[in-house]
Write a protein that holds these residues in place. Structure first.
Motif, PDB file in Angstrom:
ATOM      1  N   GLN A 170       0.831  -1.208   0.000  1.00 39.84           N
ATOM      2  CA  GLN A 170       0.000   0.000   0.000  1.00 39.84           C
ATOM      3  C   GLN A 170       0.865   1.258   0.000  1.00 39.84           C
ATOM      4  OE1 GLN A 170      -3.315   0.193  -0.318  1.00 39.84           O
ATOM      5  NE2 GLN A 170      -3.438  -2.032  -0.481  1.00 39.84           N
ATOM      6  N   PHE A 171       1.938   1.241   0.782  1.00 33.27           N
ATOM      7  CA  PHE A 171       2.841   2.390   0.848  1.00 33.27           C
ATOM      8  C   PHE A 171       3.460   2.674  -0.522  1.00 33.27           C
ATOM      9  CE2 PHE A 171       7.072   4.221   1.510  1.00 33.27           C
ATOM     10  CZ  PHE A 171       6.758   5.333   2.267  1.00 33.27           C
ATOM     11  N   GLN A 212       2.243   2.201  -3.353  1.00 31.13           N
ATOM     12  CA  GLN A 212       1.257   2.721  -4.290  1.00 31.13           C
ATOM     13  C   GLN A 212       0.974   4.206  -4.077  1.00 31.13           C
ATOM     14  OE1 GLN A 212      -2.168   0.161  -4.106  1.00 31.13           O
ATOM     15  NE2 GLN A 212      -1.033  -1.606  -4.855  1.00 31.13           N
ATOM     16  N   LEU A 213       1.415   4.748  -2.948  1.00 31.05           N
ATOM     17  CA  LEU A 213       1.228   6.168  -2.670  1.00 31.05           C
ATOM     18  C   LEU A 213       2.179   7.003  -3.512  1.00 31.05           C
ATOM     19  CD1 LEU A 213       1.082   6.095   1.242  1.00 31.05           C
ATOM     20  CD2 LEU A 213      -0.853   6.354  -0.334  1.00 31.05           C
ATOM     21  N   SER A 214       1.784   8.235  -3.789  1.00 28.44           N
ATOM     22  CA  SER A 214       2.681   9.163  -4.485  1.00 28.44           C
ATOM     23  C   SER A 214       3.817   9.534  -3.531  1.00 28.44           C
ATOM     24  CB  SER A 214       1.914  10.413  -4.899  1.00 28.44           C
ATOM     25  OG  SER A 214       1.503  11.127  -3.747  1.00 28.44           O
ATOM     26  N   ARG A 254       2.856  11.821  -0.662  1.00 28.23           N
ATOM     27  CA  ARG A 254       2.053  11.155   0.359  1.00 28.23           C
ATOM     28  C   ARG A 254       2.904  10.199   1.192  1.00 28.23           C
ATOM     29  NH1 ARG A 254      -4.159  10.438  -0.987  1.00 28.23           N
ATOM     30  NH2 ARG A 254      -4.480  12.507  -1.837  1.00 28.23           N
ATOM     31  N   GLN A 255       3.876   9.549   0.557  1.00 34.64           N
ATOM     32  CA  GLN A 255       4.805   8.707   1.313  1.00 34.64           C
ATOM     33  C   GLN A 255       5.544   9.549   2.346  1.00 34.64           C
ATOM     34  OE1 GLN A 255       7.405   6.755  -1.475  1.00 34.64           O
ATOM     35  NE2 GLN A 255       5.847   5.271  -2.110  1.00 34.64           N
TER      36      GLN A 255
END
Length: 109
Positions: A78-79, A81-83, A86-87
């Motif tokens: 999930q991490f 997949q973040l931009s 956002r990470q």
């Protein structure tokens, strides 16, 4: 599982497997406790086992991640997949939470 890894489910290999008595129930219990499908429970364990044995190939889980729990692997997916912004925000938020916990902890005597 394969969708999370970017592998179309229709193109994934399918394999019929005969399981010993009670194995299906044990796998179902593990999968339910981890919040994953039975397929994920089976494939991730096989992948980790092969990585630990040094079997080469395109591992779904890199050898350095073999010790991660299924929940940790899910968080990592999930991490990723973040931009990037956002990470960074999530990392900062976690850092703030840890700092707040340290401030609340009693000072050693």
């Amino acid at each position: 599982m394969f969708k999370r890894l970017g592998i179309p489910a229709r193109s994934a290999d399918k394999f019929v497997l005969r399981l010993p008595d009670n194995m299906r129930e044990r796998i179902a219990e593990v999968a339910e406790n981890d919040g994953h499908s039975m397929n994920w429970a089976i494939v991730s364990r096989l992948d980790r086992s092969m990585a630990q044995e040094g079997v080469s190939g395109d591992a779904l889980i890199a050898p350095d991640k073999a010790a991660l729990s299924l929940n940790e692997l899910e968080l990592l997916q999930q991490f990723r997949q973040l931009s990037p912004p956002r990470q960074d925000a999530l990392i900062a938020l976690i850092g703030q939470n840890q700092e707040a916990k340290r401030e609340k902890a009693p000072a050693p005597e």
